[in-house]
Design a protein around this motif. Structure first.
Motif, PDB file in Angstrom:
ATOM      1  N   VAL A  33       0.836  -1.203   0.000  1.00  0.00           N
ATOM      2  CA  VAL A  33       0.000   0.000   0.000  1.00  0.00           C
ATOM      3  C   VAL A  33       0.869   1.251   0.000  1.00  0.00           C
ATOM      4  CG1 VAL A  33      -1.919  -1.141   1.183  1.00  0.00           C
ATOM      5  CG2 VAL A  33      -0.165   0.021   2.529  1.00  0.00           C
ATOM      6  N   THR A  34       0.312   2.341  -0.472  1.00  0.00           N
ATOM      7  CA  THR A  34       0.956   3.653  -0.424  1.00  0.00           C
ATOM      8  C   THR A  34       0.019   4.565   0.349  1.00  0.00           C
ATOM      9  OG1 THR A  34       2.075   3.274  -2.534  1.00  0.00           O
ATOM     10  CG2 THR A  34       1.874   5.558  -1.800  1.00  0.00           C
ATOM     11  N   VAL A  35       0.532   5.151   1.437  1.00  0.00           N
ATOM     12  CA  VAL A  35      -0.312   5.939   2.341  1.00  0.00           C
ATOM     13  C   VAL A  35       0.419   7.186   2.836  1.00  0.00           C
ATOM     14  CG1 VAL A  35      -1.529   3.898   3.176  1.00  0.00           C
ATOM     15  CG2 VAL A  35       0.478   4.697   4.398  1.00  0.00           C
ATOM     16  N   ASP A  36      -0.341   8.178   3.219  1.00  0.00           N
ATOM     17  CA  ASP A  36       0.169   9.276   4.037  1.00  0.00           C
ATOM     18  C   ASP A  36      -0.271   8.970   5.455  1.00  0.00           C
ATOM     19  OD1 ASP A  36       1.753  11.272   2.870  1.00  0.00           O
ATOM     20  OD2 ASP A  36       0.031  12.115   1.825  1.00  0.00           O
ATOM     21  N   TYR A  37       0.601   9.180   6.417  1.00  0.00           N
ATOM     22  CA  TYR A  37       0.263   8.889   7.810  1.00  0.00           C
ATOM     23  C   TYR A  37       1.023   9.826   8.731  1.00  0.00           C
ATOM     24  CZ  TYR A  37       4.845   6.823   8.289  1.00  0.00           C
ATOM     25  OH  TYR A  37       6.194   6.657   8.323  1.00  0.00           O
ATOM     26  N   THR A  38       0.513   9.974   9.936  1.00  0.00           N
ATOM     27  CA  THR A  38       1.194  10.703  10.998  1.00  0.00           C
ATOM     28  C   THR A  38       0.938   9.940  12.290  1.00  0.00           C
ATOM     29  OG1 THR A  38       0.855  12.798   9.853  1.00  0.00           O
ATOM     30  CG2 THR A  38       1.390  12.932  12.192  1.00  0.00           C
ATOM     31  N   GLY A  39       1.961   9.799  13.122  1.00  0.00           N
ATOM     32  CA  GLY A  39       1.821   9.090  14.387  1.00  0.00           C
ATOM     33  C   GLY A  39       2.212   9.970  15.558  1.00  0.00           C
ATOM     34  N   TRP A  40       1.436   9.853  16.636  1.00  0.00           N
ATOM     35  CA  TRP A  40       1.703  10.610  17.867  1.00  0.00           C
ATOM     36  C   TRP A  40       1.809   9.652  19.033  1.00  0.00           C
ATOM     37  CZ3 TRP A  40      -1.934  12.197  14.277  1.00  0.00           C
ATOM     38  CH2 TRP A  40      -1.765  13.467  13.729  1.00  0.00           C
ATOM     39  N   THR A  41       2.587  10.009  20.037  1.00  0.00           N
ATOM     40  CA  THR A  41       2.592   9.278  21.295  1.00  0.00           C
ATOM     41  C   THR A  41       1.359   9.721  22.083  1.00  0.00           C
ATOM     42  OG1 THR A  41       3.938  10.985  22.352  1.00  0.00           O
ATOM     43  CG2 THR A  41       5.118   9.114  21.376  1.00  0.00           C
ATOM     44  N   THR A  42       1.041   8.997  23.143  1.00  0.00           N
ATOM     45  CA  THR A  42      -0.167   9.330  23.908  1.00  0.00           C
ATOM     46  C   THR A  42      -0.047  10.647  24.682  1.00  0.00           C
ATOM     47  OG1 THR A  42       0.591   7.938  25.730  1.00  0.00           O
ATOM     48  CG2 THR A  42      -0.949   6.948  24.149  1.00  0.00           C
ATOM     49  N   ASP A  43       1.173  11.217  24.740  1.00  0.00           N
ATOM     50  CA  ASP A  43       1.289  12.545  25.356  1.00  0.00           C
ATOM     51  C   ASP A  43       1.291  13.660  24.300  1.00  0.00           C
ATOM     52  OD1 ASP A  43       3.810  12.218  24.279  1.00  0.00           O
ATOM     53  OD2 ASP A  43       4.892  12.640  26.128  1.00  0.00           O
ATOM     54  N   GLY A  44       0.936  13.295  23.052  1.00  0.00           N
ATOM     55  CA  GLY A  44       0.767  14.297  22.008  1.00  0.00           C
ATOM     56  C   GLY A  44       1.995  14.644  21.203  1.00  0.00           C
ATOM     57  N   GLN A  45       3.100  13.922  21.386  1.00  0.00           N
ATOM     58  CA  GLN A  45       4.318  14.211  20.635  1.00  0.00           C
ATOM     59  C   GLN A  45       4.283  13.512  19.280  1.00  0.00           C
ATOM     60  OE1 GLN A  45       6.795  16.387  21.727  1.00  0.00           O
ATOM     61  NE2 GLN A  45       5.174  16.767  23.221  1.00  0.00           N
ATOM     62  N   LEU A  46       4.456  14.266  18.218  1.00  0.00           N
ATOM     63  CA  LEU A  46       4.515  13.690  16.885  1.00  0.00           C
ATOM     64  C   LEU A  46       5.822  12.900  16.781  1.00  0.00           C
ATOM     65  CD1 LEU A  46       3.538  15.332  13.629  1.00  0.00           C
ATOM     66  CD2 LEU A  46       5.759  14.286  13.780  1.00  0.00           C
ATOM     67  N   PHE A  47       5.755  11.624  16.377  1.00  0.00           N
ATOM     68  CA  PHE A  47       6.987  10.846  16.271  1.00  0.00           C
ATOM     69  C   PHE A  47       7.323  10.444  14.851  1.00  0.00           C
ATOM     70  CE2 PHE A  47       3.797   7.558  17.107  1.00  0.00           C
ATOM     71  CZ  PHE A  47       4.106   6.597  16.163  1.00  0.00           C
ATOM     72  N   ASP A  48       6.380  10.494  13.925  1.00  0.00           N
ATOM     73  CA  ASP A  48       6.687  10.156  12.541  1.00  0.00           C
ATOM     74  C   ASP A  48       5.570  10.665  11.655  1.00  0.00           C
ATOM     75  OD1 ASP A  48       8.027   9.113  10.366  1.00  0.00           O
ATOM     76  OD2 ASP A  48       7.351   7.066  10.679  1.00  0.00           O
TER      77      ASP A  48
END
Length: 105
Positions: free
Chosen positions: A70-85
């Motif tokens: 698959v080809t996707v755009d994504y964003t991931g956050w930790t549970t304290d709101g810090q963007l990690f990727d």
């Protein structure tokens, strides 16, 4: 690159002359969702505890299978709101096999 004892790595000193022509503003980071600390109340939760929520439903008829690429755009956050990727911040979507990521991805 001089002698090559490392099987492909340069074996000697390298010098580069780099001229910067322009600088462009990168994309803005996506806003942190308000509900990253815990699954939202309207999330679907599986028996294993995986919670998910469809934010924007797709309109296509094809669905990926376990071994699809698959080809996707994504964003991931930790549970304290810090963007990690984020593929959004890199300016290009990510492509990978679904069998190469964590379950539920």
């Amino acid at each position: 690159y001089g002698e090559n004892p490392g099987g492909g790595r340069p074996g000697g000193l390298l010098v580069f002359d780099v001229e910067l022509y322009s600088v462009q503003r990168g994309p803005r980071p996506p806003e942190t969702p308000a509900d990253v600390a815990a699954p939202p109340a309207d999330a679907a939760v599986t028996s294993s505890g995986l919670a998910s929520k469809v934010i924007k439903a797709g309109v296509g008829t094809r669905k990926p299978q376990a071994f699809s690429t698959v080809t996707v755009d994504y964003t991931g956050w930790t549970t304290d709101g810090q963007l990690f990727d984020s593929s959004v911040l890199r300016g290009r979507p990510a492509t990978f096999g679904l069998n190469q990521v964590i379950k539920g991805w």
